[in-house]
Design an enzyme around this catalytic site. Structure first.
Site, PDB file in Angstrom:
ATOM      1  N   GLY A   1      -1.263   2.702   1.673  1.00 38.52           N
ATOM      2  CA  GLY A   1      -2.538   2.800   2.369  1.00 38.52           C
ATOM      3  C   GLY A   1      -3.241   1.486   2.613  1.00 38.52           C
ATOM      4  O   GLY A   1      -4.378   1.472   3.099  1.00 38.52           O
ATOM      5  N   THR A   2      -2.572   0.372   2.330  1.00 38.82           N
ATOM      6  CA  THR A   2      -3.224  -0.936   2.465  1.00 38.82           C
ATOM      7  C   THR A   2      -3.714  -1.187   3.892  1.00 38.82           C
ATOM      8  O   THR A   2      -4.854  -1.610   4.109  1.00 38.82           O
ATOM      9  CB  THR A   2      -2.251  -2.058   2.060  1.00 38.82           C
ATOM     10  N   GLY A   3      -2.848  -0.954   4.879  1.00 37.95           N
ATOM     11  CA  GLY A   3      -3.218  -1.240   6.262  1.00 37.95           C
ATOM     12  C   GLY A   3      -4.342  -0.357   6.767  1.00 37.95           C
ATOM     13  O   GLY A   3      -5.267  -0.833   7.442  1.00 37.95           O
ATOM     14  N   CYS A   4      -4.263   0.936   6.440  1.00 38.15           N
ATOM     15  CA  CYS A   4      -5.332   1.866   6.843  1.00 38.15           C
ATOM     16  C   CYS A   4      -6.662   1.450   6.222  1.00 38.15           C
ATOM     17  O   CYS A   4      -7.711   1.472   6.875  1.00 38.15           O
ATOM     18  CB  CYS A   4      -4.993   3.286   6.395  1.00 38.15           C
TER      19      CYS A   4
ATOM     20  N   THR B   1       0.741   0.099  -3.465  1.00 37.35           N
ATOM     21  CA  THR B   1      -0.010  -0.448  -2.333  1.00 37.35           C
ATOM     22  C   THR B   1      -0.039   0.500  -1.142  1.00 37.35           C
ATOM     23  O   THR B   1      -0.301   0.068  -0.012  1.00 37.35           O
ATOM     24  CB  THR B   1       0.608  -1.783  -1.894  1.00 37.35           C
TER      25      THR B   1
ATOM     26  N   LYS C   1      -1.549  -9.862   9.735  1.00 38.12           N
ATOM     27  CA  LYS C   1      -1.497  -9.659   8.292  1.00 38.12           C
ATOM     28  C   LYS C   1      -0.185 -10.222   7.744  1.00 38.12           C
ATOM     29  O   LYS C   1       0.891  -9.751   8.085  1.00 38.12           O
ATOM     30  CB  LYS C   1      -1.626  -8.168   7.963  1.00 38.12           C
TER      31      LYS C   1
END
Length: 269
Positions: free
Chosen positions: A208-211, A206, A175
């Protein structure tokens, strides 16, 4: 009635609702799957950061997992915050023995820079968890933490992917959201390669983007999509969620997991 595809998240709880188990379950619902959970840790967390966390005993994590998988079954598993070497090794063993694709989000730090993984657990992530992954989804900070490879431009994404693939996941999604310019991610299995590019939205909310991205990938895999198809669809979903992120509290607000329901009638998305 036919049950929707079933997806299991193995991760920590975010009391603020923006990341972790809460973000995972919202994403799974938004994408038409039935979300289930194994809680690995409880955090005291809000828009300003993580004030504390408490990991669950290994036996509690194992019991939750077996309870769900042995009765209900799963079509995909997603992992997030695992906190300790003991939990990493337990979860790696569990997903390796489950006949379903797994998406490993090797969470090391929170959006606010708070550590969520013990330094002593890094070797277990490398040698136990990543080899069990169908797709690993590290960001650039996590790549550096796990491999020592630091990337400061799009040209370095392939080098980062090679370093992570060396630990054994079938696919890796690097990412590149921390780079300047467009939000560029690289998906590869070492031979096949896909560059996913999206416009960067000027929105600080932003959390919580990865989860959310990892859960979206798992949801699409549970619906029968291939890895490239699932990642492409997940990227589209999380890009919209970032664009519609909103303020909560005094810090960084969450992405909007329900953006399609709210934004659709307004702009046709």
């Amino acid at each position: 009635m036919t049950a929707p595809p079933r997806v299991l998240t193995v991760a920590g709880s975010d009391s603020g609702g923006g990341a972790g188990i809460q973000a995972d379950l919202k994403t799974m619902l938004a994408l038409g799957t039935h979300g289930m959970s194994v809680v690995t840790a409880v955090t005291a967390q809000n828009s300003l950061g993580v004030q504390g966390f408490w990991e669950l005993p290994v036996e509690a994590v194992r019991a939750q997992y077996r309870s769900v998988v042995d009765d209900i079954g799963v079509q995909a598993v997603k992992t997030g915050m695992l906190a300790s070497a003991a939990l990493v090794e337990t979860v790696a063993e569990l997903i390796a023995g489950t006949d379903a694709p797994s998406v490993v989000d090797p969470v090391g730090v929170s959006k606010h820079g708070d550590s969520l993984l013990a330094a002593s657990a890094l070797d277990s992530v490398r040698t136990k968890l990543l080899p069990a992954a169908t797709v690993a989804t590290p960001n650039l900070d996590e790549v550096a933490q796990l491999t020592g490879v630091e990337v400061d431009s799009e040209d370095g994404l392939r080098r980062a992917a090679d370093a992570v693939l060396a630990y054994g996941p079938r696919w890796v999604l690097i990412k590149g959201g921390h780079l300047r310019g467009d939000a560029v991610d690289l998906l590869t299995d070492g031979s096949e390669e896909h560059v996913l590019r999206a416009a960067r939205h000027d929105n600080r909310h932003t959390h919580g983007t990865g989860c959310t991205l990892a859960s979206a990938i798992a949801s699409q895999l549970a619906k029968g999509q291939s890895v490239p198809e699932a990642v492409t669809a997940a990227k589209e979903y999380v890009t919209g969620a970032i664009a519609e992120g909103f303020a909560l509290g005094g810090g960084i607000g969450p992405v909007d997991h329900g953006w399609r329901f709210r934004a659709g009638p307004r702009d046709g998305r």
